[in-house]
Design an enzyme around this catalytic site. Structure first.
Site, PDB file in Angstrom:
ATOM      1  CE  LYS A 196      -1.766   2.471   3.063  1.00 41.17           C
ATOM      2  NZ  LYS A 196      -1.441   3.832   1.887  1.00 41.17           N
TER       3      LYS A 196
ATOM      4  CD  GLU B 299      13.289   0.711  10.425  1.00 41.38           C
ATOM      5  OE1 GLU B 299      13.862   1.674  10.988  1.00 41.38           O
ATOM      6  OE2 GLU B 299      13.508  -0.458  10.876  1.00 41.38           O
TER       7      GLU B 299
ATOM      8  CB  CYS C 245      13.644   8.390   8.093  1.00 35.51           C
ATOM      9  SG  CYS C 245      14.621   7.505   7.069  1.00 35.51           S
TER      10      CYS C 245
ATOM     11  CD  GLU D 282      10.790  13.019  10.983  1.00 38.73           C
ATOM     12  OE1 GLU D 282       9.404  12.760  11.465  1.00 38.73           O
ATOM     13  OE2 GLU D 282      11.549  12.444  10.573  1.00 38.73           O
TER      14      GLU D 282
HETATM   15  P1  NAD Z   1       2.620   8.704   7.370  1.00 34.22           P
HETATM   16  O1  NAD Z   1       2.880   7.865   8.615  1.00 34.22           O
HETATM   17  O2  NAD Z   1       1.628   9.915   7.568  1.00 34.22           O
HETATM   18  O3  NAD Z   1       2.183   7.849   6.469  1.00 34.22           O
HETATM   19  C1  NAD Z   1       2.861   6.821   6.098  1.00 34.22           C
HETATM   20  C2  NAD Z   1       1.907   5.670   5.412  1.00 34.22           C
HETATM   21  O4  NAD Z   1       0.992   5.298   6.329  1.00 34.22           O
HETATM   22  C3  NAD Z   1       1.130   6.066   4.129  1.00 34.22           C
HETATM   23  O5  NAD Z   1       1.106   5.117   3.236  1.00 34.22           O
HETATM   24  C4  NAD Z   1      -0.276   6.170   4.724  1.00 34.22           C
HETATM   25  O6  NAD Z   1      -1.269   6.315   3.967  1.00 34.22           O
HETATM   26  C5  NAD Z   1      -0.390   5.083   5.998  1.00 34.22           C
HETATM   27  N1  NAD Z   1      -1.196   5.390   6.995  1.00 34.22           N
HETATM   28  C6  NAD Z   1      -1.630   6.654   7.475  1.00 34.22           C
HETATM   29  N2  NAD Z   1      -2.480   6.587   8.458  1.00 34.22           N
HETATM   30  C7  NAD Z   1      -2.444   5.194   8.620  1.00 34.22           C
HETATM   31  C8  NAD Z   1      -3.160   4.124   9.813  1.00 34.22           C
HETATM   32  N3  NAD Z   1      -3.969   4.672  10.513  1.00 34.22           N
HETATM   33  N4  NAD Z   1      -2.951   3.057   9.729  1.00 34.22           N
HETATM   34  C9  NAD Z   1      -2.066   2.500   8.629  1.00 34.22           C
HETATM   35  N5  NAD Z   1      -1.471   3.219   7.872  1.00 34.22           N
HETATM   36  C10 NAD Z   1      -1.818   4.463   7.678  1.00 34.22           C
HETATM   37  O7  NAD Z   1       3.977   9.062   7.170  1.00 34.22           O
HETATM   38  P2  NAD Z   1       4.672  10.160   5.888  1.00 34.22           P
HETATM   39  O8  NAD Z   1       4.254  11.355   6.161  1.00 34.22           O
HETATM   40  O9  NAD Z   1       3.990   9.454   4.602  1.00 34.22           O
HETATM   41  O10 NAD Z   1       6.234   9.868   5.859  1.00 34.22           O
HETATM   42  C11 NAD Z   1       6.896  10.732   6.829  1.00 34.22           C
HETATM   43  C12 NAD Z   1       7.647  10.114   7.951  1.00 34.22           C
HETATM   44  O11 NAD Z   1       8.167   8.732   7.568  1.00 34.22           O
HETATM   45  C13 NAD Z   1       8.536  10.913   8.703  1.00 34.22           C
HETATM   46  O12 NAD Z   1       8.382  10.969  10.192  1.00 34.22           O
HETATM   47  C14 NAD Z   1       9.903   9.943   8.316  1.00 34.22           C
HETATM   48  O13 NAD Z   1      10.841  10.364   9.433  1.00 34.22           O
HETATM   49  C15 NAD Z   1       9.253   8.883   7.988  1.00 34.22           C
HETATM   50  N6  NAD Z   1      10.034   7.862   7.512  1.00 34.22           N
HETATM   51  C16 NAD Z   1      11.186   6.868   8.335  1.00 34.22           C
HETATM   52  C17 NAD Z   1      11.816   5.972   7.616  1.00 34.22           C
HETATM   53  C18 NAD Z   1      12.684   5.043   8.440  1.00 34.22           C
HETATM   54  O14 NAD Z   1      13.269   4.053   8.043  1.00 34.22           O
HETATM   55  N7  NAD Z   1      12.802   5.130   9.757  1.00 34.22           N
HETATM   56  C19 NAD Z   1      12.016   6.160   6.253  1.00 34.22           C
HETATM   57  C20 NAD Z   1      11.419   7.240   5.563  1.00 34.22           C
HETATM   58  C21 NAD Z   1      10.368   7.937   6.184  1.00 34.22           C
END
Ligand code: NAD
Length: 469
Positions: free
Chosen positions: A168, A241, A275, A372
């Site tokens: 997804k 992650e 990230c 962040e």
């Molecule tokens: P997000 O958590 O808003 O969304 C990520 C995914 O989760 C999307 O596909 C979204 O549709 C889905 N999602 C949203 N709500 C959900 C729920 N309740 N249940 C299940 N899935 C749900 O994150 P984002 O804004 O897309 O990404 C940015 C964040 O990701 C930053 O905090 C960044 O640091 C982190 N990130 C971490 C890593 C790592 O390896 N640690 C790598 C890349 C990004």
């Protein structure tokens, strides 16, 4: 009618409903994305369960060959995928090409891994073996910053282990994933990989689905916590992650001609939407003003613009929500929390562009330091005492990455070992690889991604204990 299709049970499926995808550099709608709903998920899970049984019985070498075939598809369509990625994600073409190549590279790495049986004990009384079985149906939920790379580096180990995989993507960056689905349709047996794009409606249904054994999630800490809660009833296996607020500590003895451009690059890569970007830069008082001036000069030289244009080094923020969040953090600084040395405003009137922004004389307590930011804005924080700065770096509830910079590598390494992060770099930052485990300490994650350890998280260990007497 959507311009792209879901991949379910080996078929490209058009949906009745769709939603628009916006190019963040132009704010123009570039495509209609299919909207998967609960019924699509149920069909996909059913197909995945069926496919997984056959797939798990397929010889391991054949599964490795499938990964190589996927890597070849990525290689053969690198340009096309990279251009699509620029359109939906915003990053410069050069970086998009690197992301697609990275996904190919990670896939080949996984194809080279074996899944050996570990002999725990072998004596006159018994032989104890540890085998690794697939979990069943695994779902990958990915963010929008490296949408292709992260999707592929979850998919490859998941299916190599014998699982079926449901991907997804994030709503704002689903197109590259859907195109990839169409490209691998004939390469992967039907039902083994399925791709469902949503508009934030499917996540909770996936994470609570009784027939899905594991969630591999990359995204924000807040969503990670929601997933843990939602998965509790079915005791989901989880790899999370999550977010980071990486501190970099710069000692007074560094060679700034070498180090300043690196600090800049590791903070502003992908417009800061990484990230493991440097998000809090702690600089010793002796060199503080010099570092600030150099970073501001570097920021002013950068060409910001549409990732498809030649010479562009930094693109827009990926989506409107993130754009507005970063601008609001900058606005808080303007109310007296620090000095904006350069940037501090949007660029142009169209597109989610923010000028690279360097903020000095800022401290913990400011949201720009404590939260962040995930954008092209870097707080530069002064310190004088190394013990004090270690403590300040460690106060964050995040613990993803950190780095220490010094001409004295041994001293820097000793400091690195005292930082509470899953990865700490010395004289570099953000360097990852398929063979290097990626873990978040504290609220930056649960479990491990990449490397042999990450591969094993897509398996369920089973002890076979054979009596000899
Ligand atoms: P997000 O958590 O808003 O969304 C990520 C995914 O989760 C999307 O596909 C979204 O549709 C889905 N999602 C949203 N709500 C959900 C729920 N309740 N249940 C299940 N899935 C749900 O994150 P984002 O804004 O897309 O990404 C940015 C964040 O990701 C930053 O905090 C960044 O640091 C982190 N990130 C971490 C890593 C790592 O390896 N640690 C790598 C890349 C990004």
């Amino acid at each position: 009618m959507p311009d792209y299709s879901l991949l379910i049970d080996g078929q490209l499926i058009e949906t009745e409903r769709s939603f628009p995808v916006v190019n963040p550099a132009t704010e123009e709608v570039i495509a209609a994305c299919p909207l998967a709903e609960e019924a699509d998920l149920d069909v996909a899970v059913k197909a995945a369960r069926k496919a997984q049984l056959l797939w798990a019985a397929t010889p391991y070498a054949k599964r490795q060959e499938t990964l190589v075939a996927i890597a070849d598809v990525i290689k053969d369509h690198k340009e096309e995928l990279a251009k699509l990625l620029v359109q939906e994600q915003g990053k410069p073409l050069f970086d998009a090409l690197a992301e697609i190549s990275g996904a190919e590279y990670y896939t080949r790495y996984y194809a080279s891994l074996e899944l050996p049986v570990r002999v725990v004990e072998d004596n006159e009384r018994q032989r104890v073996e540890e085998h690794r079985k697939p979990l069943g149906v695994v779902a990958g939920i990915v963010p929008w910053n490296y949408p292709f790379m992260i999707a592929v580096y979850k998919l490859a180990p998941a299916i190599l282990a014998g699982n079926a995989f449901i991907l997804k993507p994030a709503p704002t960056t689903s197109l590259t994933a859907l195109r990839f689905g169409a490209l691998i349709q004939g390469v992967v047996p039907k039902g083994v990989v399925q791709i469902l794009s949503d508009n934030n409606n499917l996540g909770p249904l996936i994470t609570s689905h009784a027939e899905i054994a594991k969630i591999s999630f990359t995204g924000s800490t807040a969503t990670g916590k929601a997933i843990m809660r939602s998965g509790a009833d079915t005791l989901k296996r989880l790899t999370l992650e999550l977010g980071g607020n990486d501190a970099a500590i710069v000692l007074a003895d560094v060679d700034l001609d070498v180090v300043a451009p690196r600090l800049y690059a590791f903070a502003f890569s992908n417009a800061g939407q990484v990230c493991v970007a440097i998000k809090r830069l702690y600089v010793h008082d002796d060199i503080y003003d010099d570092v600030c001036a150099r970073l501001a000069a570097l920021a002013e030289k950068v060409t910001v613009g549409d990732g498809m244009q030649d010479g562009v080094r930094m693109g827009p923020l990926q989506n409107k929500m993130q754009f507005e969040k970063v601008l609001s953090l900058i606005d808080a600084v303007k109310k007296g929390e620090g000095d904006i040395l350069t940037g501090g405003e949007r660029l142009g009137e169209k597109g989610y562009f923010i000028k690279p922004t360097i903020v000095s004389n800022v401290r913990e307590g400011s949201p720009l330091v404590d939260e962040e930011a995930f954008g092209p804005v870097l707080p530069v924080i002064r310190y004088t005492d190394i013990e004090d700065v270690i403590e300040r770096a460690n106060t964050s509830s995040y613990g993803l990455g950190a780095s220490v910079w010094s001409s004295d590598t041994q001293r820097a390494t000793e400091i690195a070992r005292r930082l509470d992060s899953g990865t700490v770099w010395v004289n570099q930052h953000m360097i990852l690889g398929p063979n290097i485990p990626l873990r978040g300490a504290k609220q930056s994650g649960v479990g491990v991604e990449n490397a042999v350890e990450g591969f094993y998280e897509y398996t369920s260990p089973q002890i076979i204990n054979i009596a000899k007497v």
